[in-house]
Write a protein that holds these residues in place. Sequence first.
Motif, PDB file in Angstrom:
ATOM      1  N   MET A 103      51.574  31.874  50.893  1.00 59.73           N
ATOM      2  CA  MET A 103      50.702  33.044  50.759  1.00 59.73           C
ATOM      3  C   MET A 103      51.202  33.916  49.614  1.00 59.73           C
ATOM      4  O   MET A 103      52.393  34.008  49.382  1.00 59.73           O
ATOM      5  N   SER A 104      50.294  34.521  48.934  1.00 51.97           N
ATOM      6  CA  SER A 104      50.700  35.282  47.768  1.00 51.97           C
ATOM      7  C   SER A 104      49.976  36.620  47.718  1.00 51.97           C
ATOM      8  O   SER A 104      48.916  36.789  48.284  1.00 51.97           O
ATOM      9  N   VAL A 105      50.604  37.549  47.041  1.00 45.84           N
ATOM     10  CA  VAL A 105      49.946  38.822  46.760  1.00 45.84           C
ATOM     11  C   VAL A 105      50.046  39.044  45.261  1.00 45.84           C
ATOM     12  O   VAL A 105      51.144  39.046  44.704  1.00 45.84           O
ATOM     13  N   ARG A 106      48.920  39.180  44.612  1.00 46.33           N
ATOM     14  CA  ARG A 106      48.942  39.516  43.187  1.00 46.33           C
ATOM     15  C   ARG A 106      49.289  40.986  43.048  1.00 46.33           C
ATOM     16  O   ARG A 106      48.725  41.841  43.713  1.00 46.33           O
ATOM     17  N   ILE A 107      50.240  41.276  42.161  1.00 43.05           N
ATOM     18  CA  ILE A 107      50.672  42.651  41.954  1.00 43.05           C
ATOM     19  C   ILE A 107      50.531  42.955  40.482  1.00 43.05           C
ATOM     20  O   ILE A 107      51.284  42.438  39.668  1.00 43.05           O
ATOM     21  N   GLY A 108      49.550  43.764  40.146  1.00 42.08           N
ATOM     22  CA  GLY A 108      49.362  44.089  38.740  1.00 42.08           C
ATOM     23  C   GLY A 108      48.858  42.895  37.961  1.00 42.08           C
ATOM     24  O   GLY A 108      48.385  41.907  38.529  1.00 42.08           O
ATOM     25  N   LYS A 109      48.979  42.947  36.655  1.00 34.28           N
ATOM     26  CA  LYS A 109      48.312  41.977  35.800  1.00 34.28           C
ATOM     27  C   LYS A 109      49.077  40.671  35.624  1.00 34.28           C
ATOM     28  O   LYS A 109      48.502  39.631  35.380  1.00 34.28           O
ATOM     29  N   GLN A 110      50.396  40.704  35.717  1.00 32.26           N
ATOM     30  CA  GLN A 110      51.147  39.498  35.381  1.00 32.26           C
ATOM     31  C   GLN A 110      52.083  39.014  36.482  1.00 32.26           C
ATOM     32  O   GLN A 110      52.822  38.055  36.279  1.00 32.26           O
ATOM     33  N   THR A 111      52.071  39.674  37.619  1.00 33.36           N
ATOM     34  CA  THR A 111      53.086  39.400  38.636  1.00 33.36           C
ATOM     35  C   THR A 111      52.461  38.958  39.950  1.00 33.36           C
ATOM     36  O   THR A 111      51.410  39.452  40.334  1.00 33.36           O
ATOM     37  N   VAL A 112      53.104  38.011  40.610  1.00 31.29           N
ATOM     38  CA  VAL A 112      52.755  37.698  42.000  1.00 31.29           C
ATOM     39  C   VAL A 112      54.004  37.865  42.857  1.00 31.29           C
ATOM     40  O   VAL A 112      55.133  37.613  42.413  1.00 31.29           O
ATOM     41  N   LYS A 113      53.776  38.333  44.082  1.00 30.20           N
ATOM     42  CA  LYS A 113      54.841  38.418  45.067  1.00 30.20           C
ATOM     43  C   LYS A 113      54.760  37.170  45.935  1.00 30.20           C
ATOM     44  O   LYS A 113      53.680  36.830  46.434  1.00 30.20           O
ATOM     45  N   LEU A 114      55.871  36.477  46.087  1.00 30.00           N
ATOM     46  CA  LEU A 114      55.883  35.275  46.920  1.00 30.00           C
ATOM     47  C   LEU A 114      56.268  35.690  48.336  1.00 30.00           C
ATOM     48  O   LEU A 114      57.436  35.954  48.622  1.00 30.00           O
ATOM     49  N   GLU A 115      55.277  35.745  49.208  1.00 29.82           N
ATOM     50  CA  GLU A 115      55.502  36.270  50.563  1.00 29.82           C
ATOM     51  C   GLU A 115      56.360  35.326  51.393  1.00 29.82           C
ATOM     52  O   GLU A 115      57.106  35.757  52.255  1.00 29.82           O
ATOM     53  N   ASN A 116      56.233  34.035  51.130  1.00 30.99           N
ATOM     54  CA  ASN A 116      57.076  33.076  51.853  1.00 30.99           C
ATOM     55  C   ASN A 116      58.446  32.893  51.198  1.00 30.99           C
ATOM     56  O   ASN A 116      59.315  32.246  51.759  1.00 30.99           O
ATOM     57  N   ALA A 117      58.572  33.400  49.984  1.00 34.41           N
ATOM     58  CA  ALA A 117      59.857  33.463  49.274  1.00 34.41           C
ATOM     59  C   ALA A 117      60.692  32.180  49.368  1.00 34.41           C
ATOM     60  O   ALA A 117      61.630  32.084  50.162  1.00 34.41           O
ATOM     61  N   PRO A 118      60.368  31.192  48.551  1.00 35.55           N
ATOM     62  CA  PRO A 118      61.110  29.929  48.537  1.00 35.55           C
ATOM     63  C   PRO A 118      62.616  30.138  48.400  1.00 35.55           C
ATOM     64  O   PRO A 118      63.063  30.998  47.636  1.00 35.55           O
ATOM     65  N   VAL A 119      63.361  29.358  49.132  1.00 33.87           N
ATOM     66  CA  VAL A 119      64.822  29.420  49.091  1.00 33.87           C
ATOM     67  C   VAL A 119      65.339  28.500  47.985  1.00 33.87           C
ATOM     68  O   VAL A 119      64.891  27.356  47.865  1.00 33.87           O
ATOM     69  N   ILE A 120      66.256  29.010  47.195  1.00 34.55           N
ATOM     70  CA  ILE A 120      66.974  28.131  46.255  1.00 34.55           C
ATOM     71  C   ILE A 120      68.111  27.527  47.061  1.00 34.55           C
ATOM     72  O   ILE A 120      69.176  28.112  47.217  1.00 34.55           O
ATOM     73  N   THR A 121      67.841  26.347  47.572  1.00 32.11           N
ATOM     74  CA  THR A 121      68.722  25.797  48.601  1.00 32.11           C
ATOM     75  C   THR A 121      69.981  25.174  48.020  1.00 32.11           C
ATOM     76  O   THR A 121      71.018  25.107  48.669  1.00 32.11           O
ATOM     77  N   GLU A 122      69.906  24.774  46.755  1.00 26.33           N
ATOM     78  CA  GLU A 122      71.075  24.197  46.092  1.00 26.33           C
ATOM     79  C   GLU A 122      70.823  24.171  44.591  1.00 26.33           C
ATOM     80  O   GLU A 122      69.663  24.200  44.149  1.00 26.33           O
ATOM     81  N   THR A 123      71.891  24.119  43.824  1.00 31.47           N
ATOM     82  CA  THR A 123      71.767  23.946  42.375  1.00 31.47           C
ATOM     83  C   THR A 123      72.831  22.958  41.912  1.00 31.47           C
ATOM     84  O   THR A 123      73.798  22.683  42.630  1.00 31.47           O
ATOM     85  N   ALA A 124      72.636  22.453  40.694  1.00 34.28           N
ATOM     86  CA  ALA A 124      73.686  21.663  40.048  1.00 34.28           C
ATOM     87  C   ALA A 124      73.719  22.026  38.571  1.00 34.28           C
ATOM     88  O   ALA A 124      72.685  22.330  37.974  1.00 34.28           O
ATOM     89  N   SER A 125      74.904  22.005  38.004  1.00 36.93           N
ATOM     90  CA  SER A 125      75.048  22.292  36.575  1.00 36.93           C
ATOM     91  C   SER A 125      76.109  21.379  35.978  1.00 36.93           C
ATOM     92  O   SER A 125      77.174  21.180  36.564  1.00 36.93           O
ATOM     93  N   ILE A 126      75.784  20.821  34.830  1.00 36.24           N
ATOM     94  CA  ILE A 126      76.752  20.005  34.083  1.00 36.24           C
ATOM     95  C   ILE A 126      76.723  20.485  32.638  1.00 36.24           C
ATOM     96  O   ILE A 126      75.636  20.699  32.075  1.00 36.24           O
ATOM     97  N   VAL A 127      77.885  20.685  32.047  1.00 38.33           N
ATOM     98  CA  VAL A 127      77.928  21.166  30.667  1.00 38.33           C
ATOM     99  C   VAL A 127      78.844  20.297  29.809  1.00 38.33           C
ATOM    100  O   VAL A 127      79.605  19.470  30.322  1.00 38.33           O
ATOM    101  N   GLY A 128      78.743  20.529  28.505  1.00 41.21           N
ATOM    102  CA  GLY A 128      79.499  19.763  27.533  1.00 41.21           C
ATOM    103  C   GLY A 128      80.942  20.244  27.385  1.00 41.21           C
ATOM    104  O   GLY A 128      81.385  21.184  28.059  1.00 41.21           O
ATOM    105  N   VAL A 129      81.647  19.591  26.469  1.00 38.11           N
ATOM    106  CA  VAL A 129      83.072  19.855  26.258  1.00 38.11           C
ATOM    107  C   VAL A 129      83.309  21.305  25.830  1.00 38.11           C
ATOM    108  O   VAL A 129      84.160  22.009  26.388  1.00 38.11           O
TER     109      VAL A 129
END
Lengths: 335, 335
Positions: B1-27
């Motif tokens: 479900m979403s709520v549009r807020i103003g011209k360029q923004t939406v509020k994410l009412e269910n707010a997805p969880v960033i459940t994990e991340t991974a990062s790999i970088v160079g030398v």
Amino acid sequence: MSVRIGKQTVKLENAPVITETASIVGVKEGKGPLKDTFDRILTDDTLGEKSWEKSESALQRQTALLALEKARLKQSDINYILAGDLLNQCVGAHYSVRDLDIPFLGLYGACSTMTESMSVGGMMVDGGYADYAMCLTSSHFCSSERQFRNPLEYGGQRTPSAQWTVTGAGCAVLSSKGSGPRITYVTTGKVIDKGVTDISNMGAAMAPAAIDTLIAHFRDTGARPDDYDMIATGDLGIIGSDILEELMLDEGFDIRENHRDCGKMIYEIEEQDVHAGGSGCGCCGSVFCGYIYRELKRHNLKKVLLMATGALMNPMVVEQGESIPAIAHAIVIEN
Amino acid sequence: MSVRIGKQTVKLENAPVITETASIVGVKEGKGPLKDTFDRILTDDTLGEKSWEKSESALQRQTALLALEKARLKQSDINYILAGDLLNQCVGAHYSVRDLDIPFLGLYGACSTMTESMSVGGMMVDGGYADYAMCLTSSHFCSSERQFRNPLEYGGQRTPSAQWTVTGAGCAVLSSKGSGPRITYVTTGKVIDKGVTDISNMGAAMAPAAIDTLIAHFRDTGARPDDYDMIATGDLGIIGSDILEELMLDEGFDIRENHRDCGKMIYEIEEQDVHAGGSGCGCCGSVFCGYIYRELKRHNLKKVLLMATGALMNPMVVEQGESIPAIAHAIVIEN
């Protein structure tokens, strides 16, 4: 609101309306069998610009503005424009939208971009994130030849399996309200690479992706080929279409009756000397936004599966010995 | 479900969880100040591949697989992978995902791709179109130098305003369930072109887009700079960051206290001789998926505005006299 159906498909319960479309094509496309279905035919493929890249941007911008005009909408009515094209770093889209006052999401799906943008835009409208979203794409024969093959001045010979990049653009305006053809299902493709390495045979490289997505769609939805008035692929051309129809038959789906390919429809293949048919983002873009949308509006078509296909390589990695991965995204459009 | 807020923004009412991340970088990135926050540091930036393009694909693929492993998820659990990079026709992403059995959506937002993918992926999870979505991006110093500037072997001199493309990749796994930092707002940028033509000064080209999106975000949500523990930009570097902070002050928003730039954080700017700082899709990607995500998980950060910025030109159109359009997409991440 959405319902996930199977592994790759979602049903759009609110079913966004394709409220209007616009299509503009080049001189050659304007002499083909679909010439009466496009909104505008260029008299000069340069559009008065000094480079082919600028010509393509101008073509895409004109198409977007025409779609707004036809839909009687202002830029401020549109929540998102989703666009892409074949040029390096998608400059066709970026330079076309920089004069528009509309939030932008850039997509790259090669020749699958039209249905990728309608898939993502469809979900955004369906989910209430947008009241209006514009889905826009283009290709240009001259910018593509220079970038992917040879500059025109080189006069390179084309192989029989080569396709002719359509000079054209299409723009579809999706709306949460109103009446008209609606997007009801979205089946998102996977990247499929069956080892084809011939950069002059895009149809063969893309057909396996089309097969994969089409089977996924039938599996997920339980639909059969004859549930659709038309199963329209983007630009498989003659060779890719033959592969698709034959291998789908092996899988138990006979699509020969109602399969059409935009790349075969847009030209008189032999008379216009386009070898294996048309290709490019603008092929599916202009044929859907022109011919297919008109037929839907006239109720000559009631239910269409539209599936654009894209080859995801660039010339450098193919020269490095890589094969050509491809993708296909399908959407269902119903009256 | 979403709520549009103003011209360029939406509020994410269910707010997805960033459940994990991974990062790999160079030398080089592995010798910078954030070295302890990345999951893996390469000992060889070629990754054993024969071309820089293949190295970048391998880097991106390893990062995606590591994210799955850390999240204890199988490929079949993931509904969509949204990915892109800087290479022509996004081949970094396409060759990285072709071995994955996951529906794919290709995005191009140049260095803004990390927040573009989290914006679109966030809406798709929020709206119920996906249970899990992966957001993936990369950049590689050596493939970028060859493509956008000169091959390394040429030994070209770098201007003081030039930025150093990060060799790195980040992958964030979004989930409809669970606990952890959540994406709560999405502000989508417009393409902004203020006429900068210096291809060695990306910071100056991108800063106006960052300003435009940041003002839109504050206008749409009513938030103020000190509502955030951190306002993190992707890769404005030293020059772009100075422009952003100064011009935001003119607009009545003092962000100097809590603005950080991933391109400034990832290197010891002077010691590591990176001129104006880091850049590339992998800059925001690896710094968010490494340092920022760790600080959110440790509750050292509670509310972050993450805004990656991208310059949308290619070298050919700049040689044709075009200026450099840019874009910035912002998301809010809250504990």
